[in-house]
Scaffold this motif. Structure first.
Motif, PDB file in Angstrom:
ATOM      1  N   MET A  27     -31.305  21.976   3.339  1.00 36.95           N
ATOM      2  CA  MET A  27     -30.086  21.007   3.734  1.00 36.95           C
ATOM      3  C   MET A  27     -30.624  20.010   2.725  1.00 36.95           C
ATOM      4  SD  MET A  27     -31.251  19.530   7.500  1.00 36.95           S
ATOM      5  CE  MET A  27     -31.168  21.238   8.036  1.00 36.95           C
ATOM      6  N   THR A  28     -29.335  19.115   2.453  1.00 38.23           N
ATOM      7  CA  THR A  28     -29.461  17.874   1.763  1.00 38.23           C
ATOM      8  C   THR A  28     -29.173  16.671   2.454  1.00 38.23           C
ATOM      9  OG1 THR A  28     -28.846  19.050  -0.307  1.00 38.23           O
ATOM     10  CG2 THR A  28     -28.466  16.558  -0.179  1.00 38.23           C
ATOM     11  N   LEU A  29     -29.929  15.628   2.724  1.00 34.64           N
ATOM     12  CA  LEU A  29     -29.848  14.575   3.508  1.00 34.64           C
ATOM     13  C   LEU A  29     -29.685  13.191   2.791  1.00 34.64           C
ATOM     14  CD1 LEU A  29     -32.650  15.622   6.075  1.00 34.64           C
ATOM     15  CD2 LEU A  29     -30.117  15.950   6.270  1.00 34.64           C
ATOM     16  N   PRO A  57     -20.014   3.757   4.033  1.00 36.26           N
ATOM     17  CA  PRO A  57     -20.588   3.379   2.557  1.00 36.26           C
ATOM     18  C   PRO A  57     -21.007   4.753   1.693  1.00 36.26           C
ATOM     19  CG  PRO A  57     -21.342   1.913   4.130  1.00 36.26           C
ATOM     20  CD  PRO A  57     -20.806   3.121   4.926  1.00 36.26           C
ATOM     21  N   ALA A  58     -21.073   4.442   0.390  1.00 36.78           N
ATOM     22  CA  ALA A  58     -21.660   5.681  -0.540  1.00 36.78           C
ATOM     23  C   ALA A  58     -23.286   5.416  -0.254  1.00 36.78           C
ATOM     24  CB  ALA A  58     -21.227   5.357  -1.870  1.00 36.78           C
ATOM     25  N   ALA A  59     -23.680   6.628  -0.497  1.00 40.87           N
ATOM     26  CA  ALA A  59     -25.288   6.773  -0.261  1.00 40.87           C
ATOM     27  C   ALA A  59     -25.744   6.657  -1.807  1.00 40.87           C
ATOM     28  CB  ALA A  59     -25.727   8.147   0.091  1.00 40.87           C
ATOM     29  N   ALA A  60     -26.742   5.832  -1.767  1.00 36.46           N
ATOM     30  CA  ALA A  60     -27.498   5.657  -3.151  1.00 36.46           C
ATOM     31  C   ALA A  60     -28.175   6.886  -3.860  1.00 36.46           C
ATOM     32  CB  ALA A  60     -28.662   4.413  -2.903  1.00 36.46           C
ATOM     33  N   ALA A  61     -28.661   7.730  -2.851  1.00 36.09           N
ATOM     34  CA  ALA A  61     -29.411   8.636  -3.252  1.00 36.09           C
ATOM     35  C   ALA A  61     -29.514   9.859  -2.372  1.00 36.09           C
ATOM     36  CB  ALA A  61     -30.770   8.344  -3.612  1.00 36.09           C
ATOM     37  N   SER A  62     -29.965  11.018  -2.291  1.00 36.76           N
ATOM     38  CA  SER A  62     -29.997  11.848  -1.351  1.00 36.76           C
ATOM     39  C   SER A  62     -31.398  12.771  -1.809  1.00 36.76           C
ATOM     40  CB  SER A  62     -28.980  12.963  -1.254  1.00 36.76           C
ATOM     41  OG  SER A  62     -28.668  13.760  -2.609  1.00 36.76           O
ATOM     42  N   ALA A  63     -31.821  13.738  -0.759  1.00 36.91           N
ATOM     43  CA  ALA A  63     -32.875  14.509  -0.831  1.00 36.91           C
ATOM     44  C   ALA A  63     -32.852  15.737  -0.237  1.00 36.91           C
ATOM     45  CB  ALA A  63     -34.157  13.588  -0.279  1.00 36.91           C
ATOM     46  N   ALA A  64     -33.529  16.721  -0.883  1.00 33.71           N
ATOM     47  CA  ALA A  64     -33.340  18.163  -0.293  1.00 33.71           C
ATOM     48  C   ALA A  64     -34.460  18.296   0.619  1.00 33.71           C
ATOM     49  CB  ALA A  64     -33.598  19.133  -1.405  1.00 33.71           C
ATOM     50  N   VAL A  65     -34.133  18.902   1.740  1.00 35.59           N
ATOM     51  CA  VAL A  65     -35.156  19.530   2.555  1.00 35.59           C
ATOM     52  C   VAL A  65     -35.213  20.908   3.024  1.00 35.59           C
ATOM     53  CG1 VAL A  65     -36.095  19.257   4.839  1.00 35.59           C
ATOM     54  CG2 VAL A  65     -35.331  17.253   3.867  1.00 35.59           C
ATOM     55  N   GLY A  66     -36.066  21.753   2.889  1.00 33.07           N
ATOM     56  CA  GLY A  66     -36.326  23.136   2.892  1.00 33.07           C
ATOM     57  C   GLY A  66     -37.552  23.483   3.761  1.00 33.07           C
ATOM     58  N   GLY A  67     -37.482  24.788   3.732  1.00 31.45           N
ATOM     59  CA  GLY A  67     -38.704  25.701   4.267  1.00 31.45           C
ATOM     60  C   GLY A  67     -38.288  26.950   4.819  1.00 31.45           C
ATOM     61  N   ALA A  68     -39.052  27.406   5.880  1.00 34.62           N
ATOM     62  CA  ALA A  68     -38.694  28.774   6.388  1.00 34.62           C
ATOM     63  C   ALA A  68     -39.272  28.593   7.917  1.00 34.62           C
ATOM     64  CB  ALA A  68     -39.562  29.812   5.736  1.00 34.62           C
TER      65      ALA A  68
END
Length: 388
Positions: free
Chosen positions: A329-331, A280-291
Motif C-alpha cells: 500500500m502507499t500512504l 490538502p495535497a500531501a507533500a510526499a508518500s511512502a510505500a509499505v509492504g511485506g507478507a
C-alpha cells in the motif's frame, strides 16, 4: 438498471426477477411477510475496471447452521441468471433482485447463489484489472452452495421487509500468486433500508479517485466513491449516531471530519456543489509492504491512524496474495488532517493533527485472528506478519 434505491422503492415491486418461495423456516412466528432484496457495492479499492458476478438467486434460513440441502429455505429467484458489474452499483445505486413471501420471523443465514463459470459461459464471474484482459474468477463456493453471510433479518407479518446486500468488491477478490488468477473471498453485508444517510461533495480534482466512508470505532460502516463528474457522494442506510467521515485520495493527506451526526429524520448534508471537501495535497508518500504468513485467501492488512483523543480511523486497505501472502500500500506522509462537523457550513478547513505525523498502525487479519504493529514512515524493511 442503474437507479437510486429511493427510485426503486417508488416504483414498487417492479423488478427483473421471478419471485419464488421454496420451503420455509420453522419457529413460533405466525403469519407471513414479504422479504425484498437489492444488491449494491462498496467502492473498489482501485485496480479494477470491471467486476462481474452472475446471480441466480438468494436463499435465507432461520438457522445459521443449516446446510444447503436442509429443509426450511426460502428463495428469491431471478427470472434468468443476471451478469452484474458490481462497480456500476456504488454511491447509493442499487440493483433490485426481487421479493418473496415467506413465514414471518427472524432469518439468520443468507446465501447468494452464483452461476458457475462453464464451457458455454466461461466468464460468468470475471474481473478486469486496470489495463489487463478480462479473466475468470475462481468461485467454488458460489457455484455450489452459495456465498454465505450470517444475518439478522426480521420479517414481520403482513409487512414488507427491505434489505440491501452489499457485495464489497474492494475486499472480496485476491490474487493467487503470479498465476494471473483471482480468487473470490466474499465479503457480504446486509443492511436494512432506512432513510438516514450522509450526502456531500468533494473537490472535483479527486472526484474519480477519492474514497469516503462513515466510520465508528475504526470500522467503516458505509463507504462510497464520489461521482467522477459531479464529486457528489452518498452514504446510504447509515444508522442514527455520530461518525467520523474519512476522506482518502491519491496525492492528498488523509482527512477526517469528526462528529458527523446522523438522525432517523433523513439526510445529513455536508456542503454543496459550490462548497466541497478538499483535503490538502500531501507533500510526499511512502510505500509499505511485506507478507502475511502462512498465506491465506482470508488474509488482509489495513492501515489505521489515531486522532488526538484515541479515536482510530481506517485509511488504507490491502488484500494479501492468497498464494504468497504479499501485500502493499502507499500512504501519505505528514499529519492526519481533521475538521469538526458544523451544521450548514459553507467552507471547510482541515488542520493538521501534530501527534499523527508519519504515524500509522498496521493491522493484519487472517480469519478471526489479528496482529497489530505501530510504524513510522518511511519504513526501512518489509513489514511482515507471521501468524502462529
Amino acid at each position: 438498471m442503474k437507479r437510486s434505491l429511493w427510485a426503486w422503492m417508488a416504483a414498487g415491486t417492479a423488478a427483473a426477477a421471478t419471485l419464488a418461495a421454496c420451503g420455509g423456516g420453522g419457529g413460533e412466528a405466525s403469519g407471513t411477510g414479504t422479504l425484498r432484496l437489492a444488491l449494491t457495492d462498496a467502492p473498489a479499492c482501485g485496480g479494477y475496471e470491471r467486476v462481474w458476478v452472475t446471480v441466480e438467486k438468494v436463499r435465507v434460513h432461520r438457522s445459521d447452521i443449516a446446510g444447503p440441502i436442509d429443509s426450511g429455505w426460502s428463495e428469491v429467484v431471478l427470472t434468468a441468471p443476471q451478469r452484474i458489474d458490481l462497480l456500476e452499483y456504488t454511491n447509493g445505486r442499487v440493483l433490485p433482485l426481487g421479493q418473496t413471501q415467506l413465514p414471518a420471523g427472524t432469518y439468520t443465514q443468507m446465501r447468494l447463489v452464483l452461476s458457475p463459470n462453464s464451457g458455454t459461459n466461461p466468464l460468468a464471474n470475471a474481473i478486469k484489472p486496470n489495463g489487463s484482459a478480462e479473466t475468470a474468477l475462481d468461485t467454488p463456493s458460489g457455484q455450489q452452495s452459495g456465498l454465505k453471510a450470517n444475518v439478522n433479518l426480521t420479517v414481520n407479518p403482513d409487512t414488507v421487509a427491505d434489505f440491501v446486500i452489499d457485495f464489497n468488491a474492494c475486499k472480496s477478490f485476491v490474487r493467487a500468486g503470479n498465476s494471473g488468477k483471482y480468487l473470490l473471498k466474499p465479503v457480504l453485508s446486509v443492511y436494512p433500508v432506512i432513510s438516514s444517510k450522509i450526502v456531500g461533495w468533494v473537490d472535483l480534482a479527486i472526484a474519480g479517485s477519492a474514497d469516503v466512508s462513515a466510520q465508528f470505532q475504526g470500522e467503516a460502516l458505509r463507504s462510497a466513491r464520489p461521482d467522477a463528474t459531479t464529486g457528489r457522494f452518498e452514504l446510504a442506510w447509515v444508522p442514527a449516531g455520530n461518525y467520523e467521515l474519512v476522506i482518502t485520495a491519491p496525492g492528498r493527506v488523509n482527512a477526517v471530519m469528526t462528529g458527523v451526526p446522523v438522525t432517523a429524520a433523513g439526510a445529513t448534508t455536508i456542503g454543496s456543489d459550490t462548497a466541497r471537501l478538499a483535503p490538502p495535497a500531501a507533500a510526499a508518500s511512502a510505500a509499505v509492504g511485506g507478507a502475511v504468513t502462512p498465506p491465506s485467501a482470508d488474509a488482509d492488512v489495513r492501515a489505521l491512524q489515531t486522532l488526538t483523543g484515541d479515536t482510530k480511523v481506517e485509511v488504507a486497505y490491502a488484500g494479501a496474495n492468497a498464494t504468497t501472502g504479499a501485500y502493499s500500500m502507499t500512504l501519505p506522509r505528514g499529519a492526519l488532517y481533521t475538521a469538526p462537523y458544523v451544521a450548514g457550513a459553507t467552507t471547510f478547513t482541515f488542520t493538521a493533527d501534530p501527534a499523527t505525523v508519519d504515524k500509522y498502525t498496521l493491522e493484519a487479519r487472517a480469519g478471526a485472528r489479528t496482529l497489530m504493529r505501530d510504524i513510522t514512515l518511511p519504513v526501512a524493511a518489509p513489514e511482515n506478519f507471521v501468524f502462529p
